[in-house]
Design a protein around this motif. Structure first.
Motif, PDB file in Angstrom:
ATOM      1  N   ARG A   1     -11.142   2.643  -4.333  1.00  0.00           N
ATOM      2  CA  ARG A   1     -11.838   2.721  -3.046  1.00  0.00           C
ATOM      3  C   ARG A   1     -11.849   1.377  -2.331  1.00  0.00           C
ATOM      4  O   ARG A   1     -11.743   1.312  -1.097  1.00  0.00           O
ATOM      5  CB  ARG A   1     -13.275   3.210  -3.260  1.00  0.00           C
ATOM      6  CG  ARG A   1     -13.399   4.618  -3.821  1.00  0.00           C
ATOM      7  CD  ARG A   1     -12.645   5.620  -2.984  1.00  0.00           C
ATOM      8  NE  ARG A   1     -12.828   6.993  -3.446  1.00  0.00           N
ATOM      9  CZ  ARG A   1     -11.944   7.952  -3.274  1.00  0.00           C
ATOM     10  NH1 ARG A   1     -10.784   7.680  -2.679  1.00  0.00           N
ATOM     11  NH2 ARG A   1     -12.183   9.165  -3.697  1.00  0.00           N
TER      12      ARG A   1
ATOM     13  N   GLU B   1      -9.497  -0.950  -2.457  1.00  0.00           N
ATOM     14  CA  GLU B   1      -8.189  -1.205  -1.847  1.00  0.00           C
ATOM     15  C   GLU B   1      -7.946  -0.283  -0.664  1.00  0.00           C
ATOM     16  O   GLU B   1      -7.274  -0.666   0.303  1.00  0.00           O
ATOM     17  CB  GLU B   1      -7.097  -1.062  -2.902  1.00  0.00           C
ATOM     18  CG  GLU B   1      -7.163  -2.182  -3.940  1.00  0.00           C
ATOM     19  CD  GLU B   1      -6.008  -2.202  -4.907  1.00  0.00           C
ATOM     20  OE1 GLU B   1      -5.934  -3.145  -5.707  1.00  0.00           O
ATOM     21  OE2 GLU B   1      -5.164  -1.278  -4.863  1.00  0.00           O
ATOM     22  N   GLU B   2      -8.469   0.922  -0.719  1.00  0.00           N
ATOM     23  CA  GLU B   2      -8.359   1.818   0.438  1.00  0.00           C
ATOM     24  C   GLU B   2      -9.180   1.280   1.606  1.00  0.00           C
ATOM     25  O   GLU B   2      -8.770   1.401   2.766  1.00  0.00           O
ATOM     26  CB  GLU B   2      -8.809   3.226   0.045  1.00  0.00           C
ATOM     27  CG  GLU B   2      -7.857   3.895  -0.932  1.00  0.00           C
ATOM     28  CD  GLU B   2      -8.299   5.272  -1.386  1.00  0.00           C
ATOM     29  OE1 GLU B   2      -7.440   6.080  -1.762  1.00  0.00           O
ATOM     30  OE2 GLU B   2      -9.528   5.540  -1.360  1.00  0.00           O
TER      31      GLU B   2
ATOM     32  N   ARG C   1      -0.957  -1.550  -4.060  1.00  0.00           N
ATOM     33  CA  ARG C   1      -2.335  -1.223  -3.709  1.00  0.00           C
ATOM     34  C   ARG C   1      -2.499   0.289  -3.533  1.00  0.00           C
ATOM     35  O   ARG C   1      -1.549   0.995  -3.184  1.00  0.00           O
ATOM     36  CB  ARG C   1      -2.722  -1.913  -2.402  1.00  0.00           C
ATOM     37  CG  ARG C   1      -2.579  -3.436  -2.395  1.00  0.00           C
ATOM     38  CD  ARG C   1      -3.576  -4.103  -3.278  1.00  0.00           C
ATOM     39  NE  ARG C   1      -3.611  -5.554  -3.104  1.00  0.00           N
ATOM     40  CZ  ARG C   1      -4.253  -6.381  -3.911  1.00  0.00           C
ATOM     41  NH1 ARG C   1      -4.918  -5.903  -4.953  1.00  0.00           N
ATOM     42  NH2 ARG C   1      -4.242  -7.681  -3.697  1.00  0.00           N
ATOM     43  N   SER C   2      -3.713   0.759  -3.746  1.00  0.00           N
ATOM     44  CA  SER C   2      -3.998   2.194  -3.664  1.00  0.00           C
ATOM     45  C   SER C   2      -4.158   2.693  -2.232  1.00  0.00           C
ATOM     46  O   SER C   2      -4.783   2.031  -1.389  1.00  0.00           O
ATOM     47  CB  SER C   2      -5.280   2.512  -4.439  1.00  0.00           C
ATOM     48  OG  SER C   2      -5.144   2.197  -5.801  1.00  0.00           O
ATOM     49  N   PHE C   3      -3.598   3.867  -1.987  1.00  0.00           N
ATOM     50  CA  PHE C   3      -3.730   4.543  -0.692  1.00  0.00           C
ATOM     51  C   PHE C   3      -3.502   6.033  -0.941  1.00  0.00           C
ATOM     52  O   PHE C   3      -2.498   6.413  -1.536  1.00  0.00           O
ATOM     53  CB  PHE C   3      -2.693   4.016   0.306  1.00  0.00           C
ATOM     54  CG  PHE C   3      -2.904   4.495   1.714  1.00  0.00           C
ATOM     55  CD1 PHE C   3      -3.525   3.691   2.660  1.00  0.00           C
ATOM     56  CD2 PHE C   3      -2.482   5.763   2.109  1.00  0.00           C
ATOM     57  CE1 PHE C   3      -3.717   4.129   3.968  1.00  0.00           C
ATOM     58  CE2 PHE C   3      -2.670   6.216   3.409  1.00  0.00           C
ATOM     59  CZ  PHE C   3      -3.289   5.400   4.340  1.00  0.00           C
ATOM     60  N   GLU C   4      -4.434   6.864  -0.500  1.00  0.00           N
ATOM     61  CA  GLU C   4      -4.275   8.310  -0.639  1.00  0.00           C
ATOM     62  C   GLU C   4      -3.940   8.922   0.725  1.00  0.00           C
ATOM     63  O   GLU C   4      -4.713   8.800   1.667  1.00  0.00           O
ATOM     64  CB  GLU C   4      -5.557   8.946  -1.153  1.00  0.00           C
ATOM     65  CG  GLU C   4      -5.946   8.562  -2.562  1.00  0.00           C
ATOM     66  CD  GLU C   4      -7.322   9.085  -2.905  1.00  0.00           C
ATOM     67  OE1 GLU C   4      -7.419  10.193  -3.457  1.00  0.00           O
ATOM     68  OE2 GLU C   4      -8.309   8.372  -2.595  1.00  0.00           O
TER      69      GLU C   4
ATOM     70  N   TRP D   1       0.854  -1.177   0.000  1.00  0.00           N
ATOM     71  CA  TRP D   1       0.000   0.000   0.000  1.00  0.00           C
ATOM     72  C   TRP D   1       0.895   1.234   0.000  1.00  0.00           C
ATOM     73  O   TRP D   1       1.787   1.360   0.843  1.00  0.00           O
ATOM     74  CB  TRP D   1      -0.915   0.011   1.218  1.00  0.00           C
ATOM     75  CG  TRP D   1      -2.200  -0.735   0.997  1.00  0.00           C
ATOM     76  CD1 TRP D   1      -3.394  -0.215   0.572  1.00  0.00           C
ATOM     77  CD2 TRP D   1      -2.438  -2.139   1.182  1.00  0.00           C
ATOM     78  NE1 TRP D   1      -4.344  -1.198   0.470  1.00  0.00           N
ATOM     79  CE2 TRP D   1      -3.788  -2.393   0.841  1.00  0.00           C
ATOM     80  CE3 TRP D   1      -1.628  -3.204   1.595  1.00  0.00           C
ATOM     81  CZ2 TRP D   1      -4.348  -3.665   0.907  1.00  0.00           C
ATOM     82  CZ3 TRP D   1      -2.181  -4.465   1.661  1.00  0.00           C
ATOM     83  CH2 TRP D   1      -3.536  -4.697   1.318  1.00  0.00           C
TER      84      TRP D   1
ATOM     85  N   ALA E   1      -7.226  -1.402   3.236  1.00  0.00           N
ATOM     86  CA  ALA E   1      -6.207  -0.823   4.109  1.00  0.00           C
ATOM     87  C   ALA E   1      -6.809  -0.454   5.460  1.00  0.00           C
ATOM     88  O   ALA E   1      -6.210  -0.703   6.520  1.00  0.00           O
ATOM     89  CB  ALA E   1      -5.590   0.411   3.456  1.00  0.00           C
TER      90      ALA E   1
ATOM     91  N   HIS F   1      -3.969   6.918  -9.188  1.00  0.00           N
ATOM     92  CA  HIS F   1      -4.286   5.573  -8.702  1.00  0.00           C
ATOM     93  C   HIS F   1      -5.243   4.863  -9.653  1.00  0.00           C
ATOM     94  O   HIS F   1      -5.130   3.637  -9.859  1.00  0.00           O
ATOM     95  CB  HIS F   1      -4.889   5.638  -7.297  1.00  0.00           C
ATOM     96  CG  HIS F   1      -3.871   5.856  -6.221  1.00  0.00           C
ATOM     97  ND1 HIS F   1      -2.930   4.903  -5.890  1.00  0.00           N
ATOM     98  CD2 HIS F   1      -3.640   6.915  -5.410  1.00  0.00           C
ATOM     99  CE1 HIS F   1      -2.163   5.366  -4.908  1.00  0.00           C
ATOM    100  NE2 HIS F   1      -2.573   6.587  -4.611  1.00  0.00           N
TER     101      HIS F   1
ATOM    102  N   PRO G   1      -6.995  12.366   0.600  1.00  0.00           N
ATOM    103  CA  PRO G   1      -8.010  12.275  -0.454  1.00  0.00           C
ATOM    104  C   PRO G   1      -8.618  13.631  -0.815  1.00  0.00           C
ATOM    105  O   PRO G   1      -9.181  13.789  -1.906  1.00  0.00           O
ATOM    106  CB  PRO G   1      -9.073  11.356   0.170  1.00  0.00           C
ATOM    107  CG  PRO G   1      -8.342  10.585   1.212  1.00  0.00           C
ATOM    108  CD  PRO G   1      -7.336  11.539   1.766  1.00  0.00           C
TER     109      PRO G   1
ATOM    110  N   ASP H   1       1.376   5.630  -1.716  1.00  0.00           N
ATOM    111  CA  ASP H   1       0.849   6.777  -2.443  1.00  0.00           C
ATOM    112  C   ASP H   1       1.997   7.406  -3.231  1.00  0.00           C
ATOM    113  O   ASP H   1       3.151   7.415  -2.767  1.00  0.00           O
ATOM    114  CB  ASP H   1       0.235   7.799  -1.490  1.00  0.00           C
ATOM    115  CG  ASP H   1      -0.686   8.789  -2.192  1.00  0.00           C
ATOM    116  OD1 ASP H   1      -0.922   8.628  -3.403  1.00  0.00           O
ATOM    117  OD2 ASP H   1      -1.178   9.732  -1.528  1.00  0.00           O
TER     118      ASP H   1
END
Length: 235
Positions: free
Chosen positions: A166, A168-169, A39-42, A6, A172, A102, A45, A8
């Motif tokens: 969303r 994958e977030e 994996r996606s993580f912001e 994970w 997390a 992402h 956001p 950014d």
């Protein structure tokens, strides 16, 4: 072995952690059996695509320090990056929103180009000082990674892959991940942060050994008669 990462694209330690993991995997004797998935993580956001503030000013405000202190902190991070062959240009960096980046990465994953796009996004932000929320920048990166421009345009102009980001977030959040980079090995072990290569190496060896041991089924009885390769034990 599966390693989920994970991260950014505007996170300096994510790029450092990515490179350290790669440096660990390069000499790993079982590298061909290791799958790395990003994996996606912001981190934010709600970040705007464009801001009048420099990265130093943003860091200063976020952590309650002076701009000079923020510059020194960023310089220290830059030295860590330089030690592993990365170049961070904080003075010209363009802080931005990473949601579309992402989404592009999710599209690239489907097309088998995830690693190429992830690396280009990090490099574009930290080294080339590009605004990675800009549509033209993202299309340029997509093409350079071998993706079709028209398909990438369709992705960016719509809401494609937003659900995957969303999801994958949310994964997390379920795992309790509050900071990145965050590495999950075989769904069992976690490594938080841009750890030294030696930490990654020990983790890989431990998980690999456990994986090999678990592949053998424990016996509940002594060995009996068997048939193998078309032959049967008849003694």
């Amino acid at each position: 072995m599966k390693i989920e990462v994970w991260s950014d694209f505007v996170c300096p330690f994510c790029y450092i952690g990515k490179r350290r993991l790669e440096q660990t995997l390069e000499p790993f004797p079982h590298r061909e059996n290791v799958e790395v998935v990003f994996r996606s993580f912001e981190l934010d956001p709600n970040a705007k695509k464009e801001t009048p503030f420099s990265i130093h000013e943003i860091i200063a405000q976020k952590y309650g320090m002076s701009v000079e202190e923020a510059k020194r902190a960023n310089a220290d991070i830059g030295k860590q990056a330089e030690a592993i062959g990365l170049t961070f240009r904080f003075e010209t960096m363009k802080p931005t929103n990473t949601f579309d980046a992402h989404r592009l990465a999710q599209y690239a994953k489907e097309k088998g180009k995830l690693h190429e796009v992830v690396e280009r996004l990090f490099y574009a932000y930290f080294t080339e000082s590009k605004r990675i929320s800009d549509r033209d920048v993202l299309l340029e990166l997509a093409e350079a990674a071998g993706l079709g421009r028209k398909e990438a345009e369709s992705v960016l102009d719509g809401e494609h892959y937003a659900e995957q980001v969303r999801k994958e977030e949310a994964m997390a959040a379920q795992l309790g991940i509050r900071g990145v980079p965050f590495f999950v090995l075989n769904g069992k072990y976690a490594i938080s942060g841009a750890q030294p290569v030696e930490v990654f190496r020990q983790a890989l060896e431990k998980v690999w050994m456990e994986e090999q041991q678990s592949s053998s089924l424990p016996s509940l009885a002594e060995e009996g008669k068997t048939c193998t390769d078309g032959n049967c034990s008849i003694d």
